[in-house]
Design a protein around this motif. Structure first.
Motif, short mmCIF file in Angstrom:
data_model
loop_
_atom_site.label_atom_id
_atom_site.label_comp_id
_atom_site.label_asym_id
_atom_site.label_seq_id
_atom_site.Cartn_x
_atom_site.Cartn_y
_atom_site.Cartn_z
N ALA A 27 0.83 -1.20 0.00
CA ALA A 27 0.00 0.00 0.00
C ALA A 27 0.87 1.26 0.00
CB ALA A 27 -0.95 0.00 1.21
N GLN A 28 1.81 1.35 0.93
CA GLN A 28 2.59 2.57 1.08
C GLN A 28 3.77 2.64 0.12
OE1 GLN A 28 3.44 2.25 5.28
NE2 GLN A 28 1.67 3.50 5.84
N GLU A 29 4.48 1.51 -0.08
CA GLU A 29 5.69 1.54 -0.89
C GLU A 29 5.42 1.37 -2.38
OE1 GLU A 29 9.79 -1.12 -1.53
OE2 GLU A 29 8.60 -1.39 0.30
N LEU A 30 4.59 0.43 -2.76
CA LEU A 30 4.43 0.07 -4.15
C LEU A 30 3.13 0.53 -4.79
CD1 LEU A 30 5.86 -3.59 -3.99
CD2 LEU A 30 7.02 -1.51 -4.77
N GLY A 31 2.14 0.87 -3.99
CA GLY A 31 0.91 1.41 -4.55
C GLY A 31 -0.02 0.40 -5.19
N GLN A 32 0.12 -0.86 -4.85
CA GLN A 32 -0.81 -1.85 -5.41
C GLN A 32 -2.19 -1.71 -4.76
OE1 GLN A 32 0.27 -5.96 -4.78
NE2 GLN A 32 -1.41 -6.75 -6.06
N GLY A 126 1.83 -33.18 -1.95
CA GLY A 126 1.41 -33.79 -3.19
C GLY A 126 1.27 -32.84 -4.35
N GLY A 127 1.76 -31.61 -4.23
CA GLY A 127 1.67 -30.66 -5.33
C GLY A 127 2.56 -31.05 -6.49
N ARG A 128 2.04 -30.93 -7.70
CA ARG A 128 2.84 -31.24 -8.89
C ARG A 128 3.08 -30.02 -9.76
NH1 ARG A 128 -0.65 -35.86 -8.46
NH2 ARG A 128 0.56 -37.58 -7.65
N ARG A 129 2.25 -28.99 -9.61
CA ARG A 129 2.43 -27.76 -10.38
C ARG A 129 2.30 -26.58 -9.44
NH1 ARG A 129 0.60 -28.04 -15.71
NH2 ARG A 129 1.14 -25.83 -15.92
N VAL A 130 3.02 -25.50 -9.74
CA VAL A 130 2.85 -24.25 -9.02
C VAL A 130 2.48 -23.17 -10.03
CG1 VAL A 130 4.48 -24.87 -7.19
CG2 VAL A 130 5.29 -23.60 -9.18
N VAL A 131 1.75 -22.19 -9.56
CA VAL A 131 1.44 -21.01 -10.36
C VAL A 131 1.70 -19.80 -9.48
CG1 VAL A 131 -1.01 -20.97 -9.71
CG2 VAL A 131 -0.29 -19.94 -11.87
N ALA A 132 2.15 -18.71 -10.08
CA ALA A 132 2.52 -17.54 -9.29
C ALA A 132 2.34 -16.28 -10.12
CB ALA A 132 3.97 -17.65 -8.81
N MET A 133 2.18 -15.16 -9.42
CA MET A 133 2.22 -13.84 -10.04
C MET A 133 3.53 -13.18 -9.63
SD MET A 133 -1.68 -12.63 -9.15
CE MET A 133 -1.19 -10.91 -9.20
N GLY A 134 4.39 -12.93 -10.59
CA GLY A 134 5.68 -12.31 -10.29
C GLY A 134 5.73 -10.89 -10.81
N ARG A 135 6.13 -9.95 -9.98
CA ARG A 135 6.27 -8.57 -10.46
C ARG A 135 7.24 -8.53 -11.63
NH1 ARG A 135 8.13 -6.10 -5.10
NH2 ARG A 135 9.03 -4.51 -6.50
N THR A 136 6.88 -7.79 -12.66
CA THR A 136 7.67 -7.80 -13.89
C THR A 136 9.11 -7.37 -13.65
OG1 THR A 136 6.80 -5.60 -14.39
CG2 THR A 136 5.69 -7.48 -15.42
N GLU A 137 9.33 -6.45 -12.72
CA GLU A 137 10.69 -6.00 -12.48
C GLU A 137 11.53 -7.05 -11.76
OE1 GLU A 137 8.11 -3.82 -9.32
OE2 GLU A 137 7.92 -4.64 -11.35
N LEU A 138 10.89 -8.09 -11.20
CA LEU A 138 11.62 -9.18 -10.54
C LEU A 138 11.58 -10.47 -11.36
CD1 LEU A 138 10.40 -8.67 -6.85
CD2 LEU A 138 12.51 -7.86 -7.89
N LEU A 139 11.17 -10.36 -12.62
CA LEU A 139 10.94 -11.55 -13.43
C LEU A 139 12.21 -12.40 -13.55
CD1 LEU A 139 8.95 -13.12 -15.17
CD2 LEU A 139 9.65 -11.71 -17.12
N ASP A 140 13.36 -11.75 -13.67
CA ASP A 140 14.60 -12.51 -13.83
C ASP A 140 14.85 -13.44 -12.64
OD1 ASP A 140 15.04 -11.32 -16.24
OD2 ASP A 140 16.54 -9.89 -15.52
N MET A 141 14.49 -12.98 -11.43
CA MET A 141 14.69 -13.81 -10.23
C MET A 141 13.83 -15.07 -10.30
SD MET A 141 14.03 -12.87 -6.19
CE MET A 141 12.23 -12.88 -6.33
N TYR A 142 12.58 -14.91 -10.76
CA TYR A 142 11.68 -16.05 -10.82
C TYR A 142 12.10 -17.02 -11.93
CZ TYR A 142 8.71 -13.29 -7.74
OH TYR A 142 8.23 -12.56 -6.69
N VAL A 143 12.52 -16.49 -13.06
CA VAL A 143 12.97 -17.35 -14.15
C VAL A 143 14.23 -18.11 -13.75
CG1 VAL A 143 13.88 -17.35 -16.51
CG2 VAL A 143 11.89 -15.94 -15.94
N GLY A 156 -2.30 -4.99 -10.91
CA GLY A 156 -2.88 -4.77 -9.60
C GLY A 156 -2.43 -3.42 -9.11
N GLY A 157 -3.34 -2.45 -9.15
CA GLY A 157 -2.96 -1.10 -8.77
C GLY A 157 -1.88 -0.57 -9.70
N ALA A 158 -0.76 -0.12 -9.12
CA ALA A 158 0.33 0.44 -9.93
C ALA A 158 1.30 -0.63 -10.42
CB ALA A 158 1.09 1.47 -9.09
N LEU A 159 1.02 -1.90 -10.12
CA LEU A 159 1.98 -2.97 -10.43
C LEU A 159 1.50 -3.84 -11.58
CD1 LEU A 159 2.92 -4.16 -6.82
CD2 LEU A 159 4.05 -2.44 -8.23
N THR A 160 2.47 -4.35 -12.32
CA THR A 160 2.20 -5.32 -13.38
C THR A 160 2.86 -6.64 -12.99
OG1 THR A 160 2.17 -3.59 -15.06
CG2 THR A 160 2.42 -5.85 -15.83
#
Length: 593
Positions: A27-32, A126-143, A156-160
């Motif tokens: 809310a305060q830092e990123l504006g989502q 027993g999970g076999r798949r994960v799904v996530a929303m990663g901030r675009t500016e942190l995409l390299d970390m997730y990849v 979401g708000g000011a974030l993609t």
């Protein structure tokens, strides 16, 4: 990162900090989100999410949340429909969300550690798949962690955010290979308090149970076998037939030093006579796993498509997915159907013609349900000619040998029946099994069988066992009585637990939603040398709450019940005031040796 770093499931106090940190960051830092006067940002999935928290001493460092599939909803539902993101409709997809780290700790290893913790938590359920929303500016970390974009972005708000996904086993393999050094350093630095081991097993599959580790795999403390209740493996509770014991003790020195018949010819002849099958339709091996690895390794490639029952015996997923690398689909069994195979649904799934192999364990392990032979015959008859069927009948003796499809397998090139002699004949330590296939298929498998596939002691034992059907039929009947009594005693432990009997030598117990998970129950029972099997890693359909318990003799069953009740007393404090008395003759946990 110091040695006082801790990784734990969130407590009630942690959740207050989670809400406060989320407000500060999103809310305060990123504006989502819009700031609010309370300075707390709660989530509509808080009741369903699992929060994992990293802390250093008294300072909390960061957190990550996981939304399990049994919640029936995901954070991504706010942005995309199930038609737009079909993978959310699967029963084993976990959503990883809201990875958040305090500003002063962002340069450290907190974020990778939390992502790894979420992965281990998901695998344990027993999970076999994960799904996530990663901030675009942190995409390299997730990849870099192994996640891959699905081609969808949301705002979401000011974030993609980029929508990401990954296969749990592939992510685990990638992380443990790519970041092995970092994980080793973290392992020594972290006080890991999650209910799953920090490091996965070497092959990602739990073969057998953990009870032998309590006895001692170096065989120096074998006296412990009299103290440990090994209810986590499905070995027979009864000894083999007298003739088996005589064959093994008559001249053990000769049996140990003598090479066995090269092709186990005498054992093959005995199986053929006992089962009324032509010898040329048989192939033998050192247990069913030997036959599974040998046959599947010849038939399947990474291009093959396989259908497995879910829940189902984990060895098949291990061989097809992790060893061969096949494309594997799951046919979901349903608790509301009593975990039984719906022949109409299965026929529709197989009728597509895309499967090279369909595996049916019958009776099924771990659900304990039996599919009538007539249903399976009809399914197979209607299935495409290109589809091979592997029928595992390891526990069929507990139902009716007349229900075997061995006769069909001996003539139909699409059908193979595999039968272990371990569980039904109390020969798990001997390692002996056979499969039935039409002669050409059996001959091809025998060509790929090494000499001496079954040891001489195992051949002697198996032949003697097959010659005494009366001994075993009596033990199988006694198993049913022991199972019914064990089920009644466990069901009487607490009205909130669900006990599901099988048709074989085990049963399943499911703990109430909102109560302790299966891992905690298993850990508490081990404190009393009672070992149960947590079914959570096997299938997300168990929701982390189900244990499988092997039927033992009267004395050991009493110890199982006592340990189970003692564990519930500890894990469900509300029971203290209304503790259910033990049945007459049941000893206190840990007192029977």
């Amino acid at each position: 990162m110091g040695h006082d770093l801790q990784l734990r499931a969130a407590t009630a106090q942690d959740l207050e900090w989670v809400h406060e940190l989320r407000h500060r960051v999103y809310a305060q830092e990123l504006g989502q989100h819009a700031p609010n006067p309370a300075g707390r940002l709660r989530d509509g999935l808080d009741g369903d999410n699992a929060y994992l928290v990293a802390a250093r001493g008294a300072s909390r460092v960061g957190f990550i949340s996981v939304t399990p599939p049994w919640s029936g909803r995901y954070g991504l539902d706010k942005y995309l429909t199930r038609d737009e993101l079909p993978l959310l409709a699967e029963d084993d997809v976990f959503e990883v969300r809201i990875l958040t780290v305090e500003p002063r700790w962002r340069a450290g290893a907190a974020a990778p550690l939390l992502m790894y913790a979420a992965l281990r938590w998901i695998a344990a359920r027993g999970g076999r798949r994960v799904v996530a929303m990663g901030r675009t500016e942190l995409l390299d970390m997730y990849v870099a962690a192994g996640l891959r974009p699905v081609g969808r972005t949301v705002r979401g708000g000011a974030l993609t955010f980029e929508v990401l996904t990954g296969d749990v086993s592939e992510l685990t393999r990638a992380v443990t290979d790519r970041y092995r050094g970092l994980l080793e350093r973290l392992r020594s630095a972290v006080d890991w308090r999650l209910d799953v081991p920090f490091t996965p097993g070497p092959d990602g599959c739990e073969h057998g149970g953990a009870s032998f580790t309590a006895v001692g795999t170096d065989f120096r403390t074998l006296h412990r076998r009299h103290e440990v209740v090994a209810a986590d493996v499905l070995d027979a509770w009864f000894p083999p037939a007298p003739g088996v014991r005589a064959a093994l003790t008559e001249d053990p020195a000769w049996a140990a030093r003598t090479s066995p018949p090269t092709g186990a010819e005498g054992l093959v002849a005995e199986i053929a006579a006992a089962r009324g099958l032509p010898a040329e339709t048989l192939a033998v091996g050192a247990g069913s796993s030997d036959l599974i690895f040998r046959a599947f390794g010849r038939w399947l490639t990474p291009a093959s498509r396989v259908l497995l029952m879910d829940p189902g015996y984990g060895e098949y997923a291990h061989v097809t997915e992790r060893v061969i690398g096949c494309r594997v689909d799951r046919f979901r069994l349903r608790r509301e159907d009593g975990w039984r195979i719906d022949p109409v649904r299965l026929s529709a799934a197989v009728g597509s013609g895309r499967y090279d192999l369909v595996v049916v364990v019958n009776p099924n392990n771990p659900t304990g349900r039996h599919a009538p032979a007539a249903d399976l015959r009809s399914l197979i008859a209607a299935a495409p000619a290109r589809t091979r069927w592997w029928i595992d009948e390891a526990y069929l003796g507990y139902v009716d040998p007349a229900e075997s499809l061995a006769g069909l397998a001996a003539t139909d090139p699409r059908v193979v029946v595999c039968t272990s002699l371990s569980k039904m004949y109390a020969l798990s330590g001997m390692r002996a099994a056979y499969l039935v296939a039409e002669p050409d298929t059996a001959a091809r498998l025998r060509r790929w069988t090494p000499p001496w596939p079954v040891s001489l002691p195992a051949q002697l034992a198996a032949v003697a066992a097959l010659r005494d059907p009366a001994h075993y039929s009596g033990r199988w009947l006694r198993t049913h009585a022991l199972r019914r009594q064990l089920a009644a005693d466990l069901a009487g432990s607490d009205e909130t637990v669900l006990v599901e009997e099988s048709v074989a030598n085990f049963l399943n117990v499911t703990l109430p939603a909102g109560g302790p998970n299966a891992a905690r129950l298993v850990a508490e029972c081990r404190r009393h040398d009672v070992y149960l099997r947590d079914l959570s890693p096997l299938s997300a359909l168990y929701q982390g709450r189900t244990v499988r318990i092997a039927v033992k003799d009267t004395e050991e069953n009493a110890r199982i019940v006592a340990a189970f009740r003692t564990a519930l007393d500890l894990l469900l404090p509300s029971r203290q005031a209304s503790r259910v008395p033990l049945p007459e003759g049941v000893a206190a946990a840990g007192s029977a040796r």
